[in-house]
Design a protein around this motif. Structure first.
Motif, PDB file in Angstrom:
ATOM      1  N   HIS A   2      -0.124   5.357  73.175  1.00 18.35           N
ATOM      2  CA  HIS A   2      -1.332   4.573  72.941  1.00 18.35           C
ATOM      3  C   HIS A   2      -2.251   4.697  74.160  1.00 18.35           C
ATOM      4  O   HIS A   2      -1.849   4.482  75.287  1.00 18.35           O
ATOM      5  CB  HIS A   2      -0.988   3.113  72.712  1.00 18.35           C
ATOM      6  CG  HIS A   2      -2.178   2.256  72.429  1.00 18.35           C
ATOM      7  ND1 HIS A   2      -2.808   2.244  71.200  1.00 18.35           N
ATOM      8  CD2 HIS A   2      -2.876   1.398  73.223  1.00 18.35           C
ATOM      9  CE1 HIS A   2      -3.831   1.410  71.238  1.00 18.35           C
ATOM     10  NE2 HIS A   2      -3.902   0.885  72.458  1.00 18.35           N
ATOM     11  N   ARG A   3      -3.507   5.071  73.894  1.00 18.39           N
ATOM     12  CA  ARG A   3      -4.468   5.254  74.965  1.00 18.39           C
ATOM     13  C   ARG A   3      -5.329   4.008  75.139  1.00 18.39           C
ATOM     14  O   ARG A   3      -5.691   3.347  74.176  1.00 18.39           O
ATOM     15  CB  ARG A   3      -5.392   6.436  74.661  1.00 18.39           C
ATOM     16  CG  ARG A   3      -4.711   7.793  74.663  1.00 18.39           C
ATOM     17  CD  ARG A   3      -5.686   8.862  74.192  1.00 18.39           C
ATOM     18  NE  ARG A   3      -5.062  10.186  74.216  1.00 18.39           N
ATOM     19  CZ  ARG A   3      -5.356  11.156  73.372  1.00 18.39           C
ATOM     20  NH1 ARG A   3      -6.268  10.961  72.428  1.00 18.39           N
ATOM     21  NH2 ARG A   3      -4.760  12.317  73.445  1.00 18.39           N
ATOM     22  N   LYS A   4      -5.663   3.724  76.375  1.00 21.64           N
ATOM     23  CA  LYS A   4      -6.647   2.692  76.670  1.00 21.64           C
ATOM     24  C   LYS A   4      -8.015   3.365  76.607  1.00 21.64           C
ATOM     25  O   LYS A   4      -8.322   4.259  77.394  1.00 21.64           O
ATOM     26  CB  LYS A   4      -6.401   2.102  78.061  1.00 21.64           C
ATOM     27  CG  LYS A   4      -7.340   0.945  78.408  1.00 21.64           C
ATOM     28  CD  LYS A   4      -7.038   0.389  79.799  1.00 21.64           C
ATOM     29  CE  LYS A   4      -7.987  -0.754  80.138  1.00 21.64           C
ATOM     30  NZ  LYS A   4      -7.756  -1.277  81.514  1.00 21.64           N
ATOM     31  N   GLY A  34      -7.428  -1.624  68.757  1.00 21.97           N
ATOM     32  CA  GLY A  34      -8.540  -2.148  69.532  1.00 21.97           C
ATOM     33  C   GLY A  34      -8.984  -1.205  70.625  1.00 21.97           C
ATOM     34  O   GLY A  34      -8.165  -0.557  71.276  1.00 21.97           O
ATOM     35  N   VAL A  35     -10.295  -1.092  70.785  1.00 22.69           N
ATOM     36  CA  VAL A  35     -10.878  -0.342  71.890  1.00 22.69           C
ATOM     37  C   VAL A  35     -11.969  -1.224  72.496  1.00 22.69           C
ATOM     38  O   VAL A  35     -12.410  -2.199  71.893  1.00 22.69           O
ATOM     39  CB  VAL A  35     -11.470   1.007  71.438  1.00 22.69           C
ATOM     40  CG1 VAL A  35     -10.434   1.878  70.763  1.00 22.69           C
ATOM     41  CG2 VAL A  35     -12.669   0.785  70.515  1.00 22.69           C
ATOM     42  N   TYR A  58      -8.971   3.346  82.373  1.00 23.98           N
ATOM     43  CA  TYR A  58      -9.036   3.836  80.993  1.00 23.98           C
ATOM     44  C   TYR A  58      -8.526   5.269  80.937  1.00 23.98           C
ATOM     45  O   TYR A  58      -8.763   6.073  81.832  1.00 23.98           O
ATOM     46  CB  TYR A  58     -10.460   3.749  80.462  1.00 23.98           C
ATOM     47  CG  TYR A  58     -10.868   2.355  80.069  1.00 23.98           C
ATOM     48  CD1 TYR A  58     -10.654   1.886  78.779  1.00 23.98           C
ATOM     49  CD2 TYR A  58     -11.435   1.488  81.003  1.00 23.98           C
ATOM     50  CE1 TYR A  58     -11.003   0.588  78.417  1.00 23.98           C
ATOM     51  CE2 TYR A  58     -11.794   0.192  80.650  1.00 23.98           C
ATOM     52  CZ  TYR A  58     -11.570  -0.250  79.359  1.00 23.98           C
ATOM     53  OH  TYR A  58     -11.915  -1.533  79.012  1.00 23.98           O
ATOM     54  N   ASP A  59      -7.826   5.571  79.840  1.00 21.43           N
ATOM     55  CA  ASP A  59      -7.278   6.916  79.633  1.00 21.43           C
ATOM     56  C   ASP A  59      -8.286   7.841  78.969  1.00 21.43           C
ATOM     57  O   ASP A  59      -8.197   9.059  79.085  1.00 21.43           O
ATOM     58  CB  ASP A  59      -6.029   6.856  78.753  1.00 21.43           C
ATOM     59  CG  ASP A  59      -4.967   5.936  79.313  1.00 21.43           C
ATOM     60  OD1 ASP A  59      -4.556   6.159  80.470  1.00 21.43           O
ATOM     61  OD2 ASP A  59      -4.561   4.999  78.600  1.00 21.43           O
ATOM     62  N   ALA A 116     -10.876  11.839  67.823  1.00 20.94           N
ATOM     63  CA  ALA A 116     -10.922  11.552  69.258  1.00 20.94           C
ATOM     64  C   ALA A 116      -9.792  10.622  69.668  1.00 20.94           C
ATOM     65  O   ALA A 116      -9.158  10.805  70.721  1.00 20.94           O
ATOM     66  CB  ALA A 116     -12.274  10.937  69.617  1.00 20.94           C
ATOM     67  N   LEU A 117      -9.506   9.621  68.842  1.00 26.75           N
ATOM     68  CA  LEU A 117      -8.474   8.637  69.185  1.00 26.75           C
ATOM     69  C   LEU A 117      -7.065   9.218  69.109  1.00 26.75           C
ATOM     70  O   LEU A 117      -6.206   8.863  69.910  1.00 26.75           O
ATOM     71  CB  LEU A 117      -8.580   7.428  68.252  1.00 26.75           C
ATOM     72  CG  LEU A 117      -9.823   6.545  68.424  1.00 26.75           C
ATOM     73  CD1 LEU A 117      -9.921   5.538  67.289  1.00 26.75           C
ATOM     74  CD2 LEU A 117      -9.796   5.836  69.772  1.00 26.75           C
TER      75      LEU A 117
END
Length: 305
Positions: A2-4, A34-35, A58-59, A116-117
């Motif tokens: 999971h990316r921030k 959530g972003v 942030y990643d 992108a996500l």
């Protein structure tokens, strides 16, 4: 993993329609867990927001807007140490979307955001320009000097038109009103020469202006610039060359010089008008006459379509 994620939105992109596009993407960001969102409110704001995102851990930073928004985000990312530099994602929502086209980002916003996500990053090259005062400006797609910068300025004065037609109308205006070559002393990978030049463009990607195929063989990960310059020609010849630029066949004219390089520098006999990725770097009222350029291979991690 999971990316921030931080999305940086230019709400005025695409004639103010970008915020409506963003509103419709809320469900996708919620599914992701959530972003965070930030909106730009003045020129250069995306650079600051991106740098802050890097400092905040942030990643990934997703640029949602046009080529100008992507340009600012890239310049913000390059202010962050490489080991902490977030991945770049793009949701195209502008007039040209030329770099987004190069990374094969979907023109459907929901698809582009999902890619992108969830997608895996790969590296792309960047160009960097250094002016005679030591200022550095990064560019991801193209940098134009002379004619192309004037076209960009004129395109911003055509609010009724959008996309390719906007740039085409600006090209026609510029040929009629601003056919003005400049004398340049040029150095490219050790070769030196002098030339009267109407238009010079350094390309990382193959196209600009929403579809003008300036450098058909350029790739954003080949480690070199592709450049094109139009030498001193008359207006009628410029009108002859422009349709060929749309197809990428302009290199067949003797008045068009094309090549590749890793480094390029020039000194001009009068002030340079410069755009970087469609953002005006110098224009009326400036007196910059000397610049140099270098390709930076594998400079940035980007999720491609």
């Amino acid at each position: 993993m999971h990316r921030k994620v931080k999305i940086i939105l230019n709400p005025m992109a695409e004639m103010g329609n970008a915020w409506r596009i963003a509103r419709d993407l809320r469900s996708i960001t919620e599914q992701h867990g959530g972003v965070d969102w930030s909106g730009t409110v003045y020129p250069g704001h995306a650079i600051e927001l991106t740098r802050q995102a890097g400092e905040q851990g942030y990643d990934m930073v997703i640029a949602m807007g046009g080529d100008g928004t992507v340009h600012e985000v890239v310049n913000g990312l390059m202010q962050i140490p490489e080991e902490k530099r977030p991945i770049l994602g793009i949701v195209p929502a502008g007039s040209g979307n030329d770099f987004a086209h190069s990374i094969k980002a979907s023109t459907t916003p929901s698809t582009a955001l999902t890619c992108a996500l969830d997608g895996e990053p790969s590296t792309v090259d960047l160009g960097v320009m250094t002016d005679e005062h030591g200022h550095k400006e990064y560019f991801d797609n193209t940098l134009g000097i002379g004619f192309g910068a004037i076209v960009t300025i004129r395109s911003h004065q055509l609010p009724i038109l959008r996309g390719f037609l906007m740039y085409l109308a600006a090209v026609i205006q510029t040929i009629i009103l601003d056919q003005n070559p400049m004398h340049m002393q040029i150095k490219s990978d050790g070769k030196t020469w002098e030339e009267d030049v109407i238009y010079l463009i350094l390309c990382n990607g193959p196209r600009e202006g929403g579809g003008f195929l300036i450098a058909p063989d350029a790739k954003i990960d080949d480690g070199i610039f592709h450049y094109a310059m139009i030498t001193n020609v008359g207006r009628l010849m410029m009108f002859r060359i422009v349709p060929e630029v749309m197809k990428g066949t302009h290199g067949r004219f003797k008045q068009v010089r094309m090549g590749t390089c890793k480094k390029f520098s020039l000194t001009a006999n009068r002030p340079l008008y410069i755009h970087a990725d469609g953002e005006i770097f110098t224009g009326p009222g400036t007196d910059l006459r000397k610049v140099s350029f270098e390709i930076l291979p594998n400079a940035l991690k980007v999720v491609r379509g």
